[in-house]
Write a protein that holds these residues in place. Structure first.
Motif, PDB file in Angstrom:
ATOM      1  N   PRO A  32      -7.018   2.505   5.673  1.00 45.79           N
ATOM      2  CA  PRO A  32      -7.936   2.265   4.560  1.00 45.79           C
ATOM      3  C   PRO A  32      -9.354   1.921   5.038  1.00 45.79           C
ATOM      4  CG  PRO A  32      -5.828   1.285   4.059  1.00 45.79           C
ATOM      5  CD  PRO A  32      -5.762   1.755   5.494  1.00 45.79           C
ATOM      6  N   ALA A  33      -9.460   1.175   6.128  1.00 48.31           N
ATOM      7  CA  ALA A  33     -10.786   0.830   6.650  1.00 48.31           C
ATOM      8  C   ALA A  33     -11.550   2.076   7.081  1.00 48.31           C
ATOM      9  CB  ALA A  33     -10.650  -0.144   7.821  1.00 48.31           C
ATOM     10  N   ALA A  60      -8.166   0.376  -5.047  1.00 49.36           N
ATOM     11  CA  ALA A  60      -7.256   0.132  -3.922  1.00 49.36           C
ATOM     12  C   ALA A  60      -6.215   1.245  -3.819  1.00 49.36           C
ATOM     13  CB  ALA A  60      -6.581  -1.224  -4.072  1.00 49.36           C
ATOM     14  N   GLN A  61      -5.672   1.679  -4.951  1.00 48.00           N
ATOM     15  CA  GLN A  61      -4.685   2.753  -4.933  1.00 48.00           C
ATOM     16  C   GLN A  61      -5.309   4.064  -4.480  1.00 48.00           C
ATOM     17  OE1 GLN A  61      -3.001   2.690  -8.868  1.00 48.00           O
ATOM     18  NE2 GLN A  61      -1.561   1.054  -8.362  1.00 48.00           N
ATOM     19  N   TYR A  62      -6.533   4.339  -4.915  1.00 46.29           N
ATOM     20  CA  TYR A  62      -7.229   5.557  -4.503  1.00 46.29           C
ATOM     21  C   TYR A  62      -7.435   5.559  -2.991  1.00 46.29           C
ATOM     22  CZ  TYR A  62     -10.930   8.918  -3.679  1.00 46.29           C
ATOM     23  OH  TYR A  62     -11.672   9.944  -3.180  1.00 46.29           O
ATOM     24  N   GLU A  98      -3.399   7.721   3.282  1.00 46.72           N
ATOM     25  CA  GLU A  98      -2.127   8.364   3.600  1.00 46.72           C
ATOM     26  C   GLU A  98      -2.293   9.878   3.713  1.00 46.72           C
ATOM     27  OE1 GLU A  98       0.590   7.033   0.597  1.00 46.72           O
ATOM     28  OE2 GLU A  98       0.499   4.959   1.295  1.00 46.72           O
ATOM     29  N   ALA A  99      -3.076  10.470   2.829  1.00 50.51           N
ATOM     30  CA  ALA A  99      -3.256  11.924   2.829  1.00 50.51           C
ATOM     31  C   ALA A  99      -4.005  12.408   4.065  1.00 50.51           C
ATOM     32  CB  ALA A  99      -3.992  12.360   1.569  1.00 50.51           C
TER      33      ALA A  99
END
Length: 76
Positions: free
Chosen positions: A60-61, A46-48, A54-55
């Motif tokens: 996320p989807a 999840a963090q990755y 963000e980058a």
């Protein structure tokens, strides 16, 4: 709404000031859907995905979709 007259702006302001819009709490919003998506993953994953999103200025989807398409292309 750039073509509204001052009277139309005033009427719209009056309407939204005195009227509370109905909100559908049964259907989650975009942030809740993203949270649900990441909650089903382990913490590191999840963090990755969040960091990649963000980058790359994506959701996320979108990051997950890109990863899935890449994997499908590699195996197909």
């Amino acid at each position: 709404m750039a073509d509204m007259t001052d009277e139309e702006y005033d009427a719209l302001d009056e309407l939204w000031t005195k009227t509370t819009p109905k909100v559908n709490f049964a259907r989650p919003g975009v942030f809740a859907r993203q949270r649900y998506l990441l909650d089903c993953l382990d913490t590191v994953t999840a963090q990755y995905i969040q960091t990649r999103a963000e980058a790359t200025k994506q959701t996320p989807a979108q990051v997950i979709g890109m990863m899935a398409r890449r994997e499908l292309a590699a195996t197909g």
